[in-house]
Design an enzyme around this catalytic site. Structure first.
Site, PDB file in Angstrom:
ATOM      1  N   LYS A   1      -2.558  -3.031  -3.480  1.00  0.00           N
ATOM      2  CA  LYS A   1      -2.234  -1.855  -2.677  1.00  0.00           C
ATOM      3  C   LYS A   1      -0.747  -1.475  -2.833  1.00  0.00           C
ATOM      4  O   LYS A   1       0.039  -2.228  -3.409  1.00  0.00           O
ATOM      5  CB  LYS A   1      -2.571  -2.126  -1.207  1.00  0.00           C
ATOM      6  CG  LYS A   1      -4.077  -2.315  -0.961  1.00  0.00           C
ATOM      7  CD  LYS A   1      -4.894  -1.110  -1.382  1.00  0.00           C
ATOM      8  CE  LYS A   1      -6.370  -1.225  -1.050  1.00  0.00           C
ATOM      9  NZ  LYS A   1      -7.101  -2.205  -1.863  1.00  0.00           N
TER      10      LYS A   1
HETATM   11  C1  LIG Z   1     -10.621   2.185   1.024  1.00  0.00           C
HETATM   12  C2  LIG Z   1     -10.558   0.706   1.248  1.00  0.00           C
HETATM   13  N1  LIG Z   1     -10.898   0.213   2.449  1.00  0.00           N
HETATM   14  C3  LIG Z   1     -10.850  -1.104   2.711  1.00  0.00           C
HETATM   15  C4  LIG Z   1     -10.442  -2.010   1.742  1.00  0.00           C
HETATM   16  C5  LIG Z   1     -10.446  -3.457   2.062  1.00  0.00           C
HETATM   17  O1  LIG Z   1      -9.198  -4.048   1.954  1.00  0.00           O
HETATM   18  P1  LIG Z   1      -9.086  -5.619   1.674  1.00  0.00           P
HETATM   19  O2  LIG Z   1      -9.225  -5.832   0.202  1.00  0.00           O
HETATM   20  O3  LIG Z   1      -7.685  -5.936   2.130  1.00  0.00           O
HETATM   21  O4  LIG Z   1     -10.113  -6.302   2.489  1.00  0.00           O
HETATM   22  C6  LIG Z   1     -10.085  -1.541   0.474  1.00  0.00           C
HETATM   23  C7  LIG Z   1      -9.687  -2.482  -0.585  1.00  0.00           C
HETATM   24  O5  LIG Z   1      -9.720  -2.206  -1.763  1.00  0.00           O
HETATM   25  C8  LIG Z   1     -10.150  -0.151   0.215  1.00  0.00           C
HETATM   26  O6  LIG Z   1      -9.838   0.345  -0.974  1.00  0.00           O
END
Ligand SMILES: Cc1ncc(COP(=O)(O)O)c(C=O)c1O
Length: 396
Positions: free
Chosen positions: A186
């Site tokens: 991210k």
């Molecule tokens: C749009 C979106 N929501 C939620 C997540 C979930 O994040 P995490 O990987 O930290 O669980 C991601 C991760 O790629 C995402 O792109």
């Protein structure tokens, strides 16, 4: 979405402070920790940057979504409207609560189409979850109106768009709750981590307790704390939070480079006949983590994707065929394939998804190409990339 690209000395320093204190857990051990409270420090910095009263750090973006909805009382059988284009984490977070994901179409913003949201509302709907995919945003004005009209919660998934804004307000701060991911890919990263933000004190208190087994965090003896309700463990570690403390201080500098690189690529393709850019809702500002554009047909999008990769333009995505980010490949969801038995509310209500018509989404997604923007590129690399993009797309 490349926080890791400029990872370095500042992050090491913050992590070292935690290692020196010897306390890797965010709660307790007050006497031992030499004043190091990295999770709290990051929460304060995040709330401050996002102009909200509260921030709660958790172990991932997926956890942030789950905890956010749990904190607002979402539970078994409640329906959550989310877009056909998102990461699987969106529906996973809903299913984790025994709630039911309901898919609605996207439009040329590549996020929720307000009209499709209206059509998806039933007496069981509790949440609208706009997902600000690939650095840009949903039409939050229209979605806020719908949420108010139907007395629904608006939970923003800003995991891919941290630093963007709508009507001058940071993405994530406009809904009742907003969520971020700080996973490794991210815009800013903790390695693994996530956070929710809100201005609602009750939701924040609930999130604080729920994400730590229901601990009420009163006093400084964990064993003596009470548990006002059932919780779970979604805690982040101090080591992860320490990385985030360094990274959030760099967010605006990252965004600046991201936008500069984006503009160079955008300039190279914006006048190519047949190529059109994704629509950004009025008064919205992207975080510029992807350049997203439409080709005139699905066949041309496929050809563009192939040619860009062959032409050395890496980081290009054709989401239409992707296993993780688009409804077409979510058979495990549509067919309800789970290790254990799903709650009967989910089994009963999810069944209709297979019959739903998502051709409106397919119309946009079949023609979409997304190009990742990196912040580690040199100026020469960006110019070279812009030239390749332009000449490849012109020839299609
Ligand atoms: C749009 C979106 N929501 C939620 C997540 C979930 O994040 P995490 O990987 O930290 O669980 C991601 C991760 O790629 C995402 O792109």
């Amino acid at each position: 979405m490349p926080g890791f690209e400029l990872f370095g000395e500042l992050e090491r320093k913050e992590v070292q402070k935690v290692l020196d204190s010897g306390v890797l857990m965010r709660y307790g051990f007050d006497g031992m920790r030499n004043g190091q409270w990295k999770a709290r420090e990051l929460e304060n910095a995040l709330a401050n940057r996002m102009q909200t009263r509260y921030a709660q750090l958790v172990s991932s973006g997926t956890a942030a979504l789950t905890v956010a909805m749990a904190s607002a009382g979402v539970g078994a059988g409640d329906e959550v409207i989310l877009p056909t284009f998102t990461f699987v984490a969106s529906f996973e977070s809903v299913l984790a609560l025994g709630a039911v994901p309901v898919l609605a179409n996207i439009d040329d913003t590549l996020t929720l189409d307000p009209e499709s949201v209206r059509q998806a509302i039933t007496p069981r709907t509790k949440v609208i979850m706009p997902v600000h995919m690939c650095g840009s945003l949903a039409d939050l004005g229209a979605l806020t109106e719908i949420a108010k009209e139907h007395n629904l919660l608006l939970v923003e998934d800003a995991c891919q768009a941290i630093g963007g804004s709508y009507a001058g307000k940071p993405l994530g701060s406009i809904g009742d709750l907003g969520c971020f991911s700080f996973d490794y890919v991210k815009t800013i990263t903790c390695g693994e981590g996530g956070a929710l933000i809100t201005n609602n004190e009750a939701y924040y208190q609930n999130a604080d307790h729920f994400s730590d087994h229901g601990h009420d965090h009163v006093g400084n003896d964990r064993g003596a704390e009470t548990h006002p309700f059932l919780g779970y463990n979604y805690r982040i570690s101090e080591l992860n939070a320490a990385v985030g403390v360094a990274q959030i201080g760099r967010l605006d500098a990252f965004l600046e480079i991201q936008e500069k690189n984006y503009r160079t690529l955008e300039h190279a393709i914006q006048d190519i006949p047949g190529v059109s850019l994704r629509r950004i809702p009025d008064s919205g500002v992207q975080n510029y983590s992807f350049l997203n554009f439409f080709m005139p047909t699905e066949a041309k999008a496929r050809e563009a994707h192939k040619s860009l990769l062959a032409g050395g333009v890496d980081g290009c995505f054709y989401w239409y065929d992707n296993n993780w980010h688009y409804h077409r490949k979510w058979d495990h969801l549509k067919d309800q394939i789970s290790l254990g038995k799903l709650p009967h509310e989910v089994r009963d209500q999810l069944g209709r998804m297979k019959q739903q018509d998502f051709s409106l989404s397919d119309h946009w997604m079949g023609r979409t190409i997304s190009v990742l923007i990196k912040i580690g590129w040199t100026e020469e690399e960006v110019i070279d990339r812009a030239g390749r993009l332009q000449s490849i797309l012109r020839d299609i």
